[in-house]
Every structure is written in C-alpha cells, then in structure tokens.
Design a protein around this motif. Structure first.
Motif, mmCIF file in Angstrom:
data_model
loop_
_atom_site.group_PDB
_atom_site.id
_atom_site.type_symbol
_atom_site.label_atom_id
_atom_site.label_comp_id
_atom_site.label_asym_id
_atom_site.label_seq_id
_atom_site.Cartn_x
_atom_site.Cartn_y
_atom_site.Cartn_z
ATOM 1 N N ASP A 150 -48.936 -25.145 73.600
ATOM 2 C CA ASP A 150 -49.424 -24.198 74.600
ATOM 3 C C ASP A 150 -50.733 -24.747 75.140
ATOM 4 O OD1 ASP A 150 -50.600 -23.705 72.093
ATOM 5 O OD2 ASP A 150 -51.032 -21.621 72.579
ATOM 6 N N GLY A 151 -50.779 -24.938 76.446
ATOM 7 C CA GLY A 151 -51.947 -25.557 77.056
ATOM 8 C C GLY A 151 -52.621 -24.644 78.054
ATOM 9 N N THR A 152 -53.823 -25.017 78.435
ATOM 10 C CA THR A 152 -54.553 -24.305 79.474
ATOM 11 C C THR A 152 -53.873 -24.580 80.808
ATOM 12 O OG1 THR A 152 -56.576 -24.602 78.206
ATOM 13 C CG2 THR A 152 -56.827 -24.015 80.528
ATOM 14 N N CYS A 153 -53.481 -23.536 81.487
ATOM 15 C CA CYS A 153 -52.643 -23.658 82.698
ATOM 16 C C CYS A 153 -53.288 -24.464 83.817
ATOM 17 C CB CYS A 153 -52.262 -22.270 83.213
ATOM 18 S SG CYS A 153 -51.346 -21.283 82.005
ATOM 19 N N SER A 154 -54.598 -24.582 83.806
ATOM 20 C CA SER A 154 -55.280 -25.319 84.880
ATOM 21 C C SER A 154 -55.336 -26.824 84.624
ATOM 22 C CB SER A 154 -56.699 -24.773 85.068
ATOM 23 O OG SER A 154 -57.441 -24.939 83.871
ATOM 24 N N LEU A 155 -54.914 -27.263 83.427
ATOM 25 C CA LEU A 155 -54.879 -28.703 83.156
ATOM 26 C C LEU A 155 -54.006 -29.416 84.180
ATOM 27 C CD1 LEU A 155 -54.420 -28.887 79.275
ATOM 28 C CD2 LEU A 155 -56.446 -29.535 80.590
ATOM 29 N N GLN A 156 -54.354 -30.634 84.491
ATOM 30 C CA GLN A 156 -53.583 -31.446 85.421
ATOM 31 C C GLN A 156 -52.627 -32.325 84.613
ATOM 32 O OE1 GLN A 156 -54.260 -31.357 89.086
ATOM 33 N NE2 GLN A 156 -55.082 -29.462 88.238
ATOM 34 N N LEU A 157 -51.321 -32.002 84.694
ATOM 35 C CA LEU A 157 -50.291 -32.747 83.962
ATOM 36 C C LEU A 157 -49.142 -33.094 84.896
ATOM 37 C CD1 LEU A 157 -49.876 -30.548 80.732
ATOM 38 C CD2 LEU A 157 -51.308 -32.577 81.019
ATOM 39 N N ASN A 158 -48.322 -34.058 84.450
ATOM 40 C CA ASN A 158 -47.037 -34.271 85.118
ATOM 41 C C ASN A 158 -46.201 -33.031 84.863
ATOM 42 O OD1 ASN A 158 -47.922 -37.185 84.038
ATOM 43 N ND2 ASN A 158 -46.823 -37.387 85.964
ATOM 44 N N TRP A 159 -45.070 -32.927 85.504
ATOM 45 C CA TRP A 159 -44.199 -31.774 85.304
ATOM 46 C C TRP A 159 -42.760 -32.180 85.506
ATOM 47 C CZ3 TRP A 159 -46.866 -32.656 89.772
ATOM 48 C CH2 TRP A 159 -46.135 -32.668 90.963
ATOM 49 N N ILE A 160 -41.847 -31.296 85.114
ATOM 50 C CA ILE A 160 -40.418 -31.548 85.293
ATOM 51 C C ILE A 160 -39.762 -30.303 85.907
ATOM 52 C CG2 ILE A 160 -39.920 -30.938 82.886
ATOM 53 C CD1 ILE A 160 -37.613 -33.067 83.024
ATOM 54 N N CYS A 161 -39.118 -30.516 87.052
ATOM 55 C CA CYS A 161 -38.374 -29.443 87.737
ATOM 56 C C CYS A 161 -36.910 -29.498 87.316
ATOM 57 C CB CYS A 161 -38.402 -29.627 89.255
ATOM 58 S SG CYS A 161 -40.012 -29.611 90.025
ATOM 59 N N GLU A 162 -36.255 -28.368 87.412
ATOM 60 C CA GLU A 162 -34.824 -28.277 87.116
ATOM 61 C C GLU A 162 -34.135 -27.569 88.277
ATOM 62 O OE1 GLU A 162 -31.982 -26.581 83.535
ATOM 63 O OE2 GLU A 162 -34.034 -25.884 83.659
ATOM 64 N N MET A 163 -33.065 -28.191 88.771
ATOM 65 C CA MET A 163 -32.278 -27.589 89.852
ATOM 66 C C MET A 163 -30.870 -27.347 89.329
ATOM 67 S SD MET A 163 -31.242 -29.106 93.616
ATOM 68 C CE MET A 163 -32.911 -29.232 94.217
ATOM 69 N N ASN A 164 -30.437 -26.103 89.441
ATOM 70 C CA ASN A 164 -29.114 -25.713 88.995
ATOM 71 C C ASN A 164 -28.168 -25.682 90.197
ATOM 72 O OD1 ASN A 164 -26.840 -24.563 87.893
ATOM 73 N ND2 ASN A 164 -27.922 -22.881 86.918
ATOM 74 N N PHE A 165 -27.043 -26.349 90.105
ATOM 75 C CA PHE A 165 -26.095 -26.377 91.225
ATOM 76 C C PHE A 165 -25.253 -25.114 91.320
ATOM 77 C CE2 PHE A 165 -26.754 -30.923 90.325
ATOM 78 C CZ PHE A 165 -27.313 -31.258 91.526
ATOM 79 N N ALA A 166 -25.217 -24.318 90.247
ATOM 80 C CA ALA A 166 -24.365 -23.125 90.240
ATOM 81 C C ALA A 166 -24.985 -21.985 91.017
ATOM 82 C CB ALA A 166 -24.091 -22.679 88.807
ATOM 83 N N GLN A 167 -26.248 -22.083 91.399
ATOM 84 C CA GLN A 167 -26.914 -20.994 92.088
ATOM 85 C C GLN A 167 -26.600 -20.986 93.562
ATOM 86 O OE1 GLN A 167 -31.062 -21.507 91.178
ATOM 87 N NE2 GLN A 167 -30.792 -20.854 89.097
#
Length: 179
Positions: free
Chosen positions: A162-179
């Motif tokens: 659990d991190g401080t939300c304002s930290l600058q990090l990479n991220w990973i998005c997820e896209m669902n095709f069923a939506q």
C-alpha cells in the motif's frame, strides 16, 4: 346487385384492414431493425476504437484482456485517468496467473486497488471487494497515509504494497473486450 355490392365493399374493407395491419407490422419491424442496426454500428465503432488503441506501443494481450504497461510515471489518480481515457482501467488482479503476469514486467507499478473510500476496506476500481490478495509481508500497513495498491517487489508472488497515492510510479491498465 345491392347484396353483391355490399359483399364487395365488405371484402374491400377487410382487405384494407389486413393491409393496414401488415403495414403497421412492417413499420414496427423496420423500427426494430433500425434500432438494432444503430446498436451494432455503435458496438462496431467501440471495437474499432479499442483496436486502434491496442495498435499503439505498450499493449500486451493476456487471456481475453489487453494490458498497457506505462513507460512513464504518474500518481495513482493520474494513472487511472489515463487508463479510463482509453476505455480501460487500472489492472484488477483476479487470479494467480494474472499476478504472475503482472510481476513479469519487473516494474514497481500501480494496480487498481484502493482503500481511500473506507480505511482498511480494500476495493478494486470496479467497486468489487478484494477477495484474493498478494500483499507482501506485513502489508498493508500504511493506515490513512497509504491508500493505493502497487506492485512493489516483483521477485516474489506476494508483491503488493500500500503506497502513498501521490507517488510517481509506472502503472498497468487493463482493457476487457467483453464490455
């Protein structure tokens, strides 16, 4: 003659009623077909948009979803906003396979997990509760100071922090095709 004329008129009236009913039925069918066509066109346009997004660098396919691994760093909220701008959201990890997949990028990165709504009640970005977790040892431990989930140590399966939300990090998005 009058009887024949009356019979002829009744036949004409019956035919007109039948034609009106058929016309009304065809008009209704046409309206339904047009509505279905509009729905299919919207779905096609959404799929085209998703395909155009997936053609951009950084997207990877895994099972029935696509994932974007960011090359830059942002806060948790900025990361989520980016994901939503491309019809995705921060990654929700529902299985060991997804956890291993996320760790395989060997990046310290944001995932779609937060307890900012209610301290200690961790939820995914889609509102679903956390049921399976991969918290690192002694995590989560940040109380009100650390409300956003991240993959911190990718050398172990239990890599969440659990991190401080304002930290600058990479991220990973997820896209669902069923939506």
């Amino acid at each position: 003659m009058c009887v024949k004329l009356n019979l002829f008129i009744k036949i004409i009236v019956l035919k007109q009623d039948s034609w009106r009913a058929e016309r009304d039925n065809l008009t209704s069918m046409n309206s339904e077909t047009e509505a279905r066509s509009r729905t299919i066109s919207l779905e096609r346009d959404e799929l085209k948009k998703k395909l155009n997004t997936l053609a951009q660098p950084g997207w990877r396919l895994f099972t029935s979803r696509a994932y974007y691994i960011s090359p830059t760093k942002k806060s948790w909220q900025e990361s989520r906003a980016y994901c939503q701008s491309v019809d995705a959201d921060l990654m929700i990890i529902n299985s060991r396979e997804e956890q291993v997949f996320a760790n395989s990028f060997k990046l310290h990165m944001w995932i779609g997990l937060t307890d900012s709504e209610t301290e200690g009640t961790w939820k995914w970005v889609d509102g679903s509760p956390l049921t399976t977790s991969y918290w690192g040892s002694q995590e989560p431990n940040g109380k009100t100071e650390e409300n956003c989930g991240e993959i911190k140590s990718f050398t172990t399966e239990r890599s969440w922090n659990d991190g401080t939300c304002s930290l600058q990090l990479n991220w990973i998005c997820e896209m669902n095709f069923a939506q």
